[in-house]
Design a protein around this motif. Structure first.
Motif, PDB file in Angstrom:
ATOM      1  N   VAL A   1       0.838  -1.204   0.000  1.00 34.71           N
ATOM      2  CA  VAL A   1       0.000   0.000   0.000  1.00 34.71           C
ATOM      3  C   VAL A   1       0.869   1.249   0.000  1.00 34.71           C
ATOM      4  O   VAL A   1       0.567   2.222  -0.699  1.00 34.71           O
ATOM      5  N   ALA A   2       1.963   1.224   0.742  1.00 32.33           N
ATOM      6  CA  ALA A   2       2.872   2.380   0.753  1.00 32.33           C
ATOM      7  C   ALA A   2       3.482   2.593  -0.635  1.00 32.33           C
ATOM      8  O   ALA A   2       3.587   3.737  -1.100  1.00 32.33           O
ATOM      9  N   ASP A   3       3.870   1.494  -1.294  1.00 35.74           N
ATOM     10  CA  ASP A   3       4.412   1.600  -2.650  1.00 35.74           C
ATOM     11  C   ASP A   3       3.362   2.136  -3.619  1.00 35.74           C
ATOM     12  O   ASP A   3       3.645   2.991  -4.463  1.00 35.74           O
ATOM     13  N   LEU A   4       2.158   1.613  -3.481  1.00 35.94           N
ATOM     14  CA  LEU A   4       1.053   2.059  -4.326  1.00 35.94           C
ATOM     15  C   LEU A   4       0.762   3.534  -4.098  1.00 35.94           C
ATOM     16  O   LEU A   4       0.597   4.305  -5.047  1.00 35.94           O
ATOM     17  N   ASP A   5       0.732   3.929  -2.843  1.00 37.08           N
ATOM     18  CA  ASP A   5       0.488   5.319  -2.494  1.00 37.08           C
ATOM     19  C   ASP A   5       1.587   6.223  -3.054  1.00 37.08           C
ATOM     20  O   ASP A   5       1.305   7.269  -3.624  1.00 37.08           O
ATOM     21  N   ALA A   6       2.827   5.801  -2.897  1.00 34.89           N
ATOM     22  CA  ALA A   6       3.952   6.599  -3.408  1.00 34.89           C
ATOM     23  C   ALA A   6       3.872   6.734  -4.929  1.00 34.89           C
ATOM     24  O   ALA A   6       4.111   7.818  -5.486  1.00 34.89           O
ATOM     25  N   LYS A   7       3.527   5.641  -5.591  1.00 40.75           N
ATOM     26  CA  LYS A   7       3.440   5.657  -7.059  1.00 40.75           C
ATOM     27  C   LYS A   7       2.398   6.671  -7.532  1.00 40.75           C
ATOM     28  O   LYS A   7       2.683   7.531  -8.365  1.00 40.75           O
ATOM     29  N   TYR A   8       1.183   6.571  -6.968  1.00 38.37           N
ATOM     30  CA  TYR A   8       0.124   7.459  -7.438  1.00 38.37           C
ATOM     31  C   TYR A   8       0.284   8.885  -6.918  1.00 38.37           C
ATOM     32  O   TYR A   8      -0.131   9.830  -7.589  1.00 38.37           O
ATOM     33  N   THR A   9       0.893   9.055  -5.769  1.00 38.36           N
ATOM     34  CA  THR A   9       1.189  10.401  -5.294  1.00 38.36           C
ATOM     35  C   THR A   9       2.184  11.071  -6.232  1.00 38.36           C
ATOM     36  O   THR A   9       2.030  12.249  -6.582  1.00 38.36           O
TER      37      THR A   9
ATOM     38  N   LYS B   1      -6.387   9.951 -11.284  1.00 37.78           N
ATOM     39  CA  LYS B   1      -5.346   9.275 -10.491  1.00 37.78           C
ATOM     40  C   LYS B   1      -5.950   8.628  -9.251  1.00 37.78           C
ATOM     41  O   LYS B   1      -5.543   7.539  -8.848  1.00 37.78           O
ATOM     42  N   GLN B   2      -6.914   9.279  -8.622  1.00 35.35           N
ATOM     43  CA  GLN B   2      -7.557   8.693  -7.445  1.00 35.35           C
ATOM     44  C   GLN B   2      -8.308   7.418  -7.812  1.00 35.35           C
ATOM     45  O   GLN B   2      -8.236   6.410  -7.097  1.00 35.35           O
ATOM     46  N   VAL B   3      -9.012   7.438  -8.924  1.00 35.40           N
ATOM     47  CA  VAL B   3      -9.752   6.246  -9.367  1.00 35.40           C
ATOM     48  C   VAL B   3      -8.775   5.125  -9.720  1.00 35.40           C
ATOM     49  O   VAL B   3      -8.988   3.971  -9.338  1.00 35.40           O
ATOM     50  N   GLU B   4      -7.689   5.454 -10.421  1.00 41.98           N
ATOM     51  CA  GLU B   4      -6.686   4.434 -10.752  1.00 41.98           C
ATOM     52  C   GLU B   4      -6.089   3.831  -9.478  1.00 41.98           C
ATOM     53  O   GLU B   4      -5.908   2.617  -9.381  1.00 41.98           O
ATOM     54  N   TYR B   5      -5.792   4.692  -8.511  1.00 39.43           N
ATOM     55  CA  TYR B   5      -5.244   4.222  -7.236  1.00 39.43           C
ATOM     56  C   TYR B   5      -6.224   3.277  -6.552  1.00 39.43           C
ATOM     57  O   TYR B   5      -5.852   2.185  -6.111  1.00 39.43           O
ATOM     58  N   LEU B   6      -7.482   3.686  -6.455  1.00 40.86           N
ATOM     59  CA  LEU B   6      -8.481   2.856  -5.782  1.00 40.86           C
ATOM     60  C   LEU B   6      -8.713   1.545  -6.515  1.00 40.86           C
ATOM     61  O   LEU B   6      -8.865   0.495  -5.880  1.00 40.86           O
ATOM     62  N   GLN B   7      -8.705   1.575  -7.837  1.00 37.66           N
ATOM     63  CA  GLN B   7      -8.869   0.332  -8.594  1.00 37.66           C
ATOM     64  C   GLN B   7      -7.711  -0.624  -8.335  1.00 37.66           C
ATOM     65  O   GLN B   7      -7.919  -1.820  -8.122  1.00 37.66           O
ATOM     66  N   GLU B   8      -6.504  -0.092  -8.338  1.00 40.54           N
ATOM     67  CA  GLU B   8      -5.350  -0.959  -8.077  1.00 40.54           C
ATOM     68  C   GLU B   8      -5.330  -1.432  -6.634  1.00 40.54           C
ATOM     69  O   GLU B   8      -4.976  -2.572  -6.343  1.00 40.54           O
ATOM     70  N   TYR B   9      -5.740  -0.566  -5.706  1.00 42.20           N
ATOM     71  CA  TYR B   9      -5.812  -0.966  -4.297  1.00 42.20           C
ATOM     72  C   TYR B   9      -6.791  -2.122  -4.128  1.00 42.20           C
ATOM     73  O   TYR B   9      -6.490  -3.104  -3.454  1.00 42.20           O
ATOM     74  N   ILE B  10      -7.948  -2.001  -4.741  1.00 45.84           N
ATOM     75  CA  ILE B  10      -8.949  -3.083  -4.650  1.00 45.84           C
ATOM     76  C   ILE B  10      -8.409  -4.349  -5.276  1.00 45.84           C
ATOM     77  O   ILE B  10      -8.535  -5.447  -4.711  1.00 45.84           O
ATOM     78  N   LYS B  11      -7.764  -4.213  -6.427  1.00 43.28           N
ATOM     79  CA  LYS B  11      -7.252  -5.386  -7.132  1.00 43.28           C
ATOM     80  C   LYS B  11      -6.132  -6.072  -6.348  1.00 43.28           C
ATOM     81  O   LYS B  11      -6.099  -7.291  -6.254  1.00 43.28           O
ATOM     82  N   THR B  12      -5.232  -5.289  -5.747  1.00 42.07           N
ATOM     83  CA  THR B  12      -4.073  -5.892  -5.090  1.00 42.07           C
ATOM     84  C   THR B  12      -4.268  -6.180  -3.606  1.00 42.07           C
ATOM     85  O   THR B  12      -3.611  -7.052  -3.064  1.00 42.07           O
ATOM     86  N   GLN B  13      -5.171  -5.453  -2.942  1.00 42.03           N
ATOM     87  CA  GLN B  13      -5.297  -5.624  -1.495  1.00 42.03           C
ATOM     88  C   GLN B  13      -6.616  -6.271  -1.082  1.00 42.03           C
ATOM     89  O   GLN B  13      -6.627  -7.117  -0.199  1.00 42.03           O
ATOM     90  N   CYS B  14      -7.700  -5.879  -1.672  1.00 38.61           N
ATOM     91  CA  CYS B  14      -9.004  -6.354  -1.225  1.00 38.61           C
ATOM     92  C   CYS B  14      -9.385  -7.700  -1.820  1.00 38.61           C
ATOM     93  O   CYS B  14     -10.182  -8.423  -1.242  1.00 38.61           O
ATOM     94  N   GLN B  15      -8.837  -8.027  -2.963  1.00 39.54           N
ATOM     95  CA  GLN B  15      -9.217  -9.280  -3.617  1.00 39.54           C
ATOM     96  C   GLN B  15      -8.239 -10.407  -3.332  1.00 39.54           C
ATOM     97  O   GLN B  15      -8.247 -11.417  -4.001  1.00 39.54           O
ATOM     98  N   LYS B  16      -7.367 -10.242  -2.344  1.00 41.75           N
ATOM     99  CA  LYS B  16      -6.424 -11.309  -1.973  1.00 41.75           C
ATOM    100  C   LYS B  16      -7.128 -12.326  -1.116  1.00 41.75           C
ATOM    101  O   LYS B  16      -7.907 -12.040  -0.288  1.00 41.75           O
TER     102      LYS B  16
END
Length: 154
Positions: free
Chosen positions: A62-70, A139-154
């Motif tokens: 999540v930190a990596d994802l946050d840094a990327k989209y930030t 960017k917020q939508v892309e971040y949330l989509q990737e967050y859901i894909k990588t964190q919530c669907q595990k």
């Protein structure tokens, strides 16, 4: 008459052996219960370690994802700011699909008298504000989509 110690000795030894057997049985049962309890605690500890390791991995992801989209959002903002400065300085121009009129009336035969097509200052500010908001939301939508894909669907 001689006193026969053998039956008494045999009885005492038998009693001592029975007591030793009872104590051994008691301690064996206690050891078995302790081992079962230890096994259970070890299992729970390993589960807790696995959960902690998973949480650390997720936090790092999540930190990596946050840094990327930030960073992407900061880059987009920088690009928009540079474009706005370039338009303000005249280095770049906004292209519009517009028809110019002279004195408010449309002239079909000649464009020589037409004024330059240009946005008003407020429309130009609104353009950059909208562009910034579009980038932010994208960017917020892309971040949330990737967050859901990588964190919530595990």
């Amino acid at each position: 008459m001689t006193f026969n110690w053998k039956p008494i000795l045999f009885g005492v030894l038998t009693l001592m052996l029975a007591i030793a057997f009872a104590m051994a049985s008691h301690y064996r049962t206690a050891l078995t219960e302790t081992q079962a309890s230890l096994t259970k605690v070890n299992r729970e500890l390993n589960l807790a370690k696995d959960v902690i390791a998973d949480m650390r991995t997720r936090q790092r992801d999540v930190a990596d994802l946050d840094a990327k989209y930030t960073q992407e959002l900061a880059d987009a903002q920088s690009t928009i700011n540079q474009l706005e400065r370039d338009v303000a300085s005249g280095k770049r121009r906004l292209q519009l699909n517009a028809t110019c009129t002279a004195n408010g009336a449309a002239i079909a035969s000649s464009l020589g008298d037409a004024s330059t097509a240009r946005l008003t200052d407020s429309a130009q500010r609104d353009y950059f504000t909208l562009r910034e908001r579009i980038e932010t939301v994208t960017k917020q939508v892309e971040y949330l989509q990737e967050y859901i894909k990588t964190q919530c669907q595990k």
